[in-house]
Enzyme design. Structure first.
Site, PDB file in Angstrom:
ATOM      1  N   HIS A  53       2.157   3.568  -9.236  1.00  0.00           N
ATOM      2  CA  HIS A  53       1.977   2.127  -9.486  1.00  0.00           C
ATOM      3  C   HIS A  53       3.168   1.562 -10.261  1.00  0.00           C
ATOM      4  O   HIS A  53       3.590   0.430 -10.022  1.00  0.00           O
ATOM      5  CB  HIS A  53       0.670   1.869 -10.227  1.00  0.00           C
ATOM      6  CG  HIS A  53      -0.547   2.255  -9.415  1.00  0.00           C
ATOM      7  ND1 HIS A  53      -0.689   1.916  -8.092  1.00  0.00           N
ATOM      8  CD2 HIS A  53      -1.659   2.976  -9.737  1.00  0.00           C
ATOM      9  CE1 HIS A  53      -1.851   2.394  -7.631  1.00  0.00           C
ATOM     10  NE2 HIS A  53      -2.438   3.056  -8.611  1.00  0.00           N
TER      11      HIS A  53
ATOM     12  N   ASP B 148       0.834  -1.211   0.000  1.00  0.00           N
ATOM     13  CA  ASP B 148       0.000   0.000   0.000  1.00  0.00           C
ATOM     14  C   ASP B 148       0.871   1.264   0.000  1.00  0.00           C
ATOM     15  O   ASP B 148       1.975   1.272   0.545  1.00  0.00           O
ATOM     16  CB  ASP B 148      -0.910  -0.019   1.237  1.00  0.00           C
ATOM     17  CG  ASP B 148      -2.059   0.978   1.107  1.00  0.00           C
ATOM     18  OD1 ASP B 148      -2.450   1.300  -0.035  1.00  0.00           O
ATOM     19  OD2 ASP B 148      -2.567   1.434   2.153  1.00  0.00           O
TER      20      ASP B 148
ATOM     21  N   LEU C  16      10.560 -20.704  -4.880  1.00  0.00           N
ATOM     22  CA  LEU C  16       9.590 -19.798  -4.240  1.00  0.00           C
ATOM     23  C   LEU C  16       8.274 -19.874  -4.994  1.00  0.00           C
ATOM     24  O   LEU C  16       8.264 -19.859  -6.227  1.00  0.00           O
ATOM     25  CB  LEU C  16      10.110 -18.353  -4.311  1.00  0.00           C
ATOM     26  CG  LEU C  16       9.151 -17.255  -3.842  1.00  0.00           C
ATOM     27  CD1 LEU C  16       9.031 -17.250  -2.318  1.00  0.00           C
ATOM     28  CD2 LEU C  16       9.634 -15.872  -4.305  1.00  0.00           C
TER      29      LEU C  16
HETATM   30  C1  IPE Z   1      -5.389  -2.731  -0.222  1.00  0.00           C
HETATM   31  O1  IPE Z   1      -5.103  -1.381  -0.324  1.00  0.00           O
HETATM   32  C2  IPE Z   1      -5.371  -3.366  -1.581  1.00  0.00           C
HETATM   33  C3  IPE Z   1      -4.056  -3.504  -2.223  1.00  0.00           C
HETATM   34  C4  IPE Z   1      -2.914  -3.149  -1.697  1.00  0.00           C
HETATM   35  C5  IPE Z   1      -4.078  -4.091  -3.518  1.00  0.00           C
HETATM   36  P1  IPE Z   1      -6.246  -0.281  -0.439  1.00  0.00           P
HETATM   37  O2  IPE Z   1      -5.553   1.006  -0.570  1.00  0.00           O
HETATM   38  O3  IPE Z   1      -7.203  -0.660  -1.521  1.00  0.00           O
HETATM   39  O4  IPE Z   1      -6.994  -0.447   0.967  1.00  0.00           O
HETATM   40  P2  IPE Z   1      -7.835   0.622   1.783  1.00  0.00           P
HETATM   41  O5  IPE Z   1      -8.844   1.227   0.844  1.00  0.00           O
HETATM   42  O6  IPE Z   1      -6.878   1.667   2.285  1.00  0.00           O
HETATM   43  O7  IPE Z   1      -8.452  -0.163   2.905  1.00  0.00           O
HETATM   44  C1  IPE Z   2      -1.589   0.292  -3.361  1.00  0.00           C
HETATM   45  O1  IPE Z   2      -1.424   1.658  -3.398  1.00  0.00           O
HETATM   46  C2  IPE Z   2      -1.860  -0.301  -4.714  1.00  0.00           C
HETATM   47  C3  IPE Z   2      -3.254  -0.695  -4.912  1.00  0.00           C
HETATM   48  C4  IPE Z   2      -4.212  -0.632  -4.041  1.00  0.00           C
HETATM   49  C5  IPE Z   2      -3.601  -1.225  -6.206  1.00  0.00           C
HETATM   50  P1  IPE Z   2      -2.642   2.671  -3.365  1.00  0.00           P
HETATM   51  O2  IPE Z   2      -3.027   2.966  -4.779  1.00  0.00           O
HETATM   52  O3  IPE Z   2      -3.745   2.181  -2.504  1.00  0.00           O
HETATM   53  O4  IPE Z   2      -1.944   3.925  -2.723  1.00  0.00           O
HETATM   54  P2  IPE Z   2      -2.536   4.906  -1.616  1.00  0.00           P
HETATM   55  O5  IPE Z   2      -2.994   4.055  -0.476  1.00  0.00           O
HETATM   56  O6  IPE Z   2      -3.672   5.637  -2.279  1.00  0.00           O
HETATM   57  O7  IPE Z   2      -1.389   5.776  -1.285  1.00  0.00           O
HETATM   58 MG    MG Z   3      -4.159   2.393  -0.504  1.00  0.00          MG
END
Ligand code: IPE
Ligand code: IPE
Ligand code: MG
Length: 235
Positions: free
Chosen positions: A25, A8, A119
């Site tokens: 990303h 995240d 792995l």
């Molecule tokens: C969880 O992150 C999903 C992934 C890392 C793919 P999110 O950013 O979607 O989760 P929330 O919305 O903060 O709970």
């Molecule tokens: C995690 O990063 C990747 C996915 C959920 C796909 P985020 O896109 O949720 O990044 P933040 O949480 O908004 O910073």
């Molecule tokens: Mg996020």
């Protein structure tokens, strides 16, 4: 050992730099390469990475498209590296909402890398733990079954061939929640929350999380150094 990671913080990493979320990303995909390599050098047998949750469909269509494009590019470009490093790749989650082209790429990558012994890398895509548990319950057709049989159904529900409990769950990005990831498998997982955004996470951070895990006293409801209970014990 099974390590699972909620990757995240890509969006916030990009926003801090005045860049579009898609740049976050892309930087996140580079971090995936680093951490997979680190995992092949560590005593890790299974690494499950949360790449796209079923709730992530609610993001703007351009962001969803860029994430899925990146996933396809990752699968195509990493196959050779997986073969070199003995990595078996498996995409877990629903496939019926992915494009036929992406599903074909997933199937090809899984087929080509299926001999990897070093792995098992599982990428969670269109993944929801609650949906997976509900689907596994449907697959049992109401018949009583052992915990081990139920875990096999749970694996089958998400196109995985193993249903191993998670030993260590890492979440980057500073939030302290599970966001519908591996709810069953994390029953006795050790949780490590890291403040750095996923694109900044590197081998040093990964090793620190493994060291933190080694310091924990896992009791599984028993007194000390107990064996895991049957529901979370790998057969
Ligand atoms: C969880 O992150 C999903 C992934 C890392 C793919 P999110 O950013 O979607 O989760 P929330 O919305 O903060 O709970
Ligand atoms: C995690 O990063 C990747 C996915 C959920 C796909 P985020 O896109 O949720 O990044 P933040 O949480 O908004 O910073
Ligand atoms: Mg996020």
């Amino acid at each position: 050992m099974h390590v699972a990671i909620i990757m995240d913080g890509n969006g916030r990493w990009a926003e801090r730099r005045g860049l579009p979320r898609s740049a976050g990303h892309r930087a996140g995909a580079r971090a995936v390469r680093r951490i997979v390599e680190a995992a092949t050098r560590a005593p890790v047998d299974v690494l499950t990475l949360y790449a796209f949750s079923s709730d992530n469909w609610s993001r703007p269509p351009q962001e969803v498209a860029s994430l899925l494009r990146l996933l396809k590019r990752y699968l195509v470009s990493e196959t050779a590296r997986c073969l070199e490093n003995g990595v078996r790749l498996n995409v877990i989650g629903r496939r019926d909402r992915l494009s036929p082209d992406l599903v074909r790429t997933i199937e090809q990558t899984e087929l080509l890398t299926r001999g990897g012994q070093n792995l098992q890398l599982r990428l969670a895509v269109d993944y929801s733990a609650r949906a997976a548990i509900a689907h596994a319950a449907v697959l049992t057709r109401g018949a009583p079954c052992s915990p081990q049989e139920f875990e096999r159904k749970l694996a089958e529900a998400v196109h995985s061939d193993v249903g191993v409990p998670v030993d260590l769950l890492i979440r980057t990005g500073g939030e302290r929640r599970l966001s519908d990831f591996l709810l069953w498998e994390c029953a006795y997982a050790e949780l490590v929350f890291v403040d750095s955004f996923w694109p900044d996470f590197d081998e040093t951070g990964f090793d620190a999380a493994l060291r933190e895990f080694a310091r924990r006293d896992r009791r599984f409801g028993g007194l000390s150094r107990a064996l895991p209970p049957s529901y979370s014990r790998a057969e």
